[in-house]
Design an enzyme around this catalytic site. Structure first.
Site, mmCIF file in Angstrom:
data_model
loop_
_atom_site.group_PDB
_atom_site.id
_atom_site.type_symbol
_atom_site.label_atom_id
_atom_site.label_comp_id
_atom_site.label_asym_id
_atom_site.label_seq_id
_atom_site.Cartn_x
_atom_site.Cartn_y
_atom_site.Cartn_z
ATOM 1 N N HIS A 2 0.887 -1.123 -0.351
ATOM 2 C CA HIS A 2 -0.028 0.096 0.274
ATOM 3 C C HIS A 2 0.373 1.200 -0.078
ATOM 4 C CE1 HIS A 2 -3.501 2.476 2.709
ATOM 5 N NE2 HIS A 2 -2.836 2.642 1.569
ATOM 6 N N HIS A 52 1.494 4.904 -2.559
ATOM 7 C CA HIS A 52 1.077 6.226 -4.108
ATOM 8 C C HIS A 52 2.279 6.721 -4.300
ATOM 9 C CE1 HIS A 52 -3.404 5.418 -2.632
ATOM 10 N NE2 HIS A 52 -2.793 5.551 -1.043
ATOM 11 N N GLU A 99 -10.727 3.932 7.252
ATOM 12 C CA GLU A 99 -9.311 4.762 6.871
ATOM 13 C C GLU A 99 -9.681 6.262 7.960
ATOM 14 O OE1 GLU A 99 -7.979 7.605 4.438
ATOM 15 O OE2 GLU A 99 -5.892 7.408 5.027
ATOM 16 N N HIS A 126 -8.967 2.119 -0.147
ATOM 17 C CA HIS A 126 -9.311 2.188 1.480
ATOM 18 C C HIS A 126 -10.729 2.568 2.041
ATOM 19 C CE1 HIS A 126 -5.377 3.762 -0.674
ATOM 20 N NE2 HIS A 126 -5.527 3.865 0.194
ATOM 21 N N ASP A 137 2.474 4.127 2.944
ATOM 22 C CA ASP A 137 1.110 5.113 2.386
ATOM 23 C C ASP A 137 2.244 5.982 1.129
ATOM 24 O OD1 ASP A 137 -1.154 5.626 1.862
ATOM 25 O OD2 ASP A 137 -2.190 6.621 4.318
ATOM 26 N N ASP A 138 2.482 7.219 1.845
ATOM 27 C CA ASP A 138 3.209 7.965 1.745
ATOM 28 C C ASP A 138 3.758 8.651 1.995
ATOM 29 O OD1 ASP A 138 0.403 8.479 -1.022
ATOM 30 O OD2 ASP A 138 0.061 8.409 1.475
HETATM 31 N N1 ADE Z 1 -3.999 9.103 -1.307
HETATM 32 C C1 ADE Z 1 -2.875 8.681 -0.723
HETATM 33 N N2 ADE Z 1 -2.557 8.437 0.531
HETATM 34 C C2 ADE Z 1 -4.490 8.365 1.034
HETATM 35 C C3 ADE Z 1 -4.630 8.464 2.490
HETATM 36 N N3 ADE Z 1 -3.673 7.837 3.037
HETATM 37 N N4 ADE Z 1 -6.150 7.982 1.850
HETATM 38 C C4 ADE Z 1 -6.677 8.412 1.102
HETATM 39 N N5 ADE Z 1 -6.189 8.363 -0.145
HETATM 40 C C5 ADE Z 1 -4.685 8.665 -0.262
HETATM 41 ZN ZN ZN Z 2 -3.187 4.529 0.750
#
Ligand code: ADE
Ligand code: ZN
Length: 340
Positions: free
Chosen positions: A19, A21, A204, A201, A280-281
C-alpha cells in the site's frame, strides 16, 4: 525496545509493501529535480523545506490531498513519470523491499490535462527499469479518485483496457467522508470482469459500514487501512474468517487522524485478522523502515510479529507469493543467528 538486532531485522529482512501511492510518494530529491526541469514553482526549494512544508500543511486527509496535488504537479512528461518510479525503486532497494504494490492514481494527473498514455508509458518503463537495475518487482493498482462522479470513475476503469498487461488491481482512495464506496459499485463490477484484483481504502476516515460495503457490495479481496473494523466484532470475525488482508499504515494514520495511542492493528491481529504494514506516502509519513520501527517503539511488537507482517505482505499479495521460499530461507538463517 528497538534493539540493535531489531533495527537490523527491520533493515535486512526482505519485505513486501502492499500500500503505497506513486503520486503521494514522489521523493523530495525527485520533486525538486522535476520542478526545476519543468519550471514549476513550488512553495519550497530545498528538501528540508519540502518536509517542513508538508509537516505544517498536512494535518488531515483533506489537507493531505491538497499537498499531494501540489507536489504531483511537477510531473508533466513521460520521462517525469519514469523518473518518479525509478527513484521509488531505488528507495525500495535501500530498504530491502523485494516486492511492492504501487497505487497509480491517474485521476490526479488527468485533472491537470495529462493524457493517460503519457503517464502509463512512463510508469511502465520505470517499472521495467526498476526490475532490471534494482531487482525489485513492482505491481500496479489503478486508483479511483472516489470524490469524482461515478460515471467518471467507471470511464476510468474502462480506459484501463489497453493497459491490462501492466495493471493488476483496482483500488479506491482520496477523501472517504461523503464518498462511500457503494457509489462506485459499477466501476468495481467492470473491474472484476476485466480480471483485476479488487481493493479499496475503507475504514480509514469513514466507519465500519464502508468496510462491509467494500467487501460485500464491491467484492473487495483486500481492504486498505481498515482501522475502524475494530469497532464491530462481527466485522472482525468476518475479516479473520475470510482471510482478508488489511493493508495498514500506522504512521500515516497517526499523522492524518487523531489515533489512540494503541493503534487498532494490535487487537485486530490478536483476533486473527491478517495484516501487513506499508508506508502509504513516504515523504509525508516516513518510509517502510520507519513504519516497522514505530510498531516496535510505539506498540511493543516483537521480532516474530514483525516477521509475520513481512510474510503476510508476500503471502497475501496480488502476485508476490513466489518470493516466499526465499523469504522463509532468510528467516531460518536469521533465527539460527544468536539472539542478543
Ligand atoms: N491517497 C494517498 N494517500 C491516501 C490516504 N492515506 N487516504 C486516502 N487517499 C490517499
Ligand atoms: Zn493509501
Amino acid at each position: 525496545m528497538l534493539t540493535e538486532r531489531m533495527e537490523r531485522l527491520i533493515r535486512e529482512m526482505p519485505k513486501g509493501e502492499n500500500h503505497i501511492h506513486i503520486e503521494g510518494s514522489i521523493p523530495t530529491r525527485t520533486a525538486l529535480r522535476l520542478a526545476k526541469r519543468n519550471k514549476i514553482v513550488l512553495p519550497f526549494d530545498t528538501e528540508t523545506g519540502m518536509l517542513d512544508y508538508i509537516h505544517t500543511h498536512c494535518g488531515n486527509l483533506d489537507m493531505f490531498m491538497v499537498c499531494d496535488r501540489l507536489i504531483n504537479s511537477v510531473c508533466l512528461h513521460e520521462e517525469d513519470y519514469y523518473d518518479v518510479v525509478y527513484d521509488l525503486g531505488e528507495d525500495a532497494k535501500r530498504q530491502n523491499i523485494i516486492y511492492q504494490e504501487l497505487h497509480l492514481d491517474y485521476p490526479l494527473n488527468e485533472e491537470r490535462g495529462i493524457p493517460m498514455d503519457v503517464v502509463m508509458r512512463g510508469y511502465e518503463a520505470g517499472r521495467k527499469a526498476v526490475l532490471k537495475d534494482f531487482g525489485v518487482e513492482l505491481v500496479f493498482i489503478a486508483g479511483i479518485d472516489r470524490s469524482q462522479p461515478p460515471e467518471k470513475c467507471t470511464a476510468f476503469v474502462k480506459n484501463l483496457e489497453p493497459y491490462l498487461d501492466m495493471v493488476d488491481g483496482i483500488g479506491m482512495d482520496c477523501e472517504e467522508i461523503s464518498y462511500p464506496c457503494i457509489l462506485h459499485k459499477e466501476a468495481y463490477e467492470i473491474a472484476g470482469k476485466m480480471g483485476l484484483f479488487k481493493t479499496a481504502h475503507a475504514g480509514e476516515e469513514g466507519d465500519c459500514r464502508n468496510i462491509w460495503d467494500a467487501l460485500n457490495v464491491l467484492g473487495c479481496q483486500r481492504i486498505d487501512h481498515g482501522v475502524r473494523a475494530i469497532d464491530d466484532p462481527a466485522l472482525v470475525r468476518e475479516l479473520a474468517d475470510r482471510k482478508i488482508l488489511l493493508a495498514m499504515c500506522t504512521r500515516s494514520n497517526r499523522r492524518l487522524f487523531p489515533t489512540p495511542a494503541d493503534h487498532a492493528i494490535k487487537p485486530l491481529m490478536a483476533q486473527g485478522v491478517i495484516c501487513s504494514v506499508s508506508s502509504d506516502d513516504p515523504p509525508y509519513v516516513g518510509d517502510l523502515l520507519w513504519e516497522y520501527q514505530g510498531l516496535v517503539e510505539d506498540l511493543g511488537f516483537d521480532e516474530d510479529t514483525l516477521i509475520t507482517l513481512a510474510r503476510n505482505s508476500l503471502e497475501y499479495s496480488i502476485k508476490g507469493q513466489h518470493h516466499l521460499p526465499a523469504f522463509d530461507e532468510w528467516v531460518r538463517n536469521w533465527k539460527s543467528q544468536s539472539t542478543d
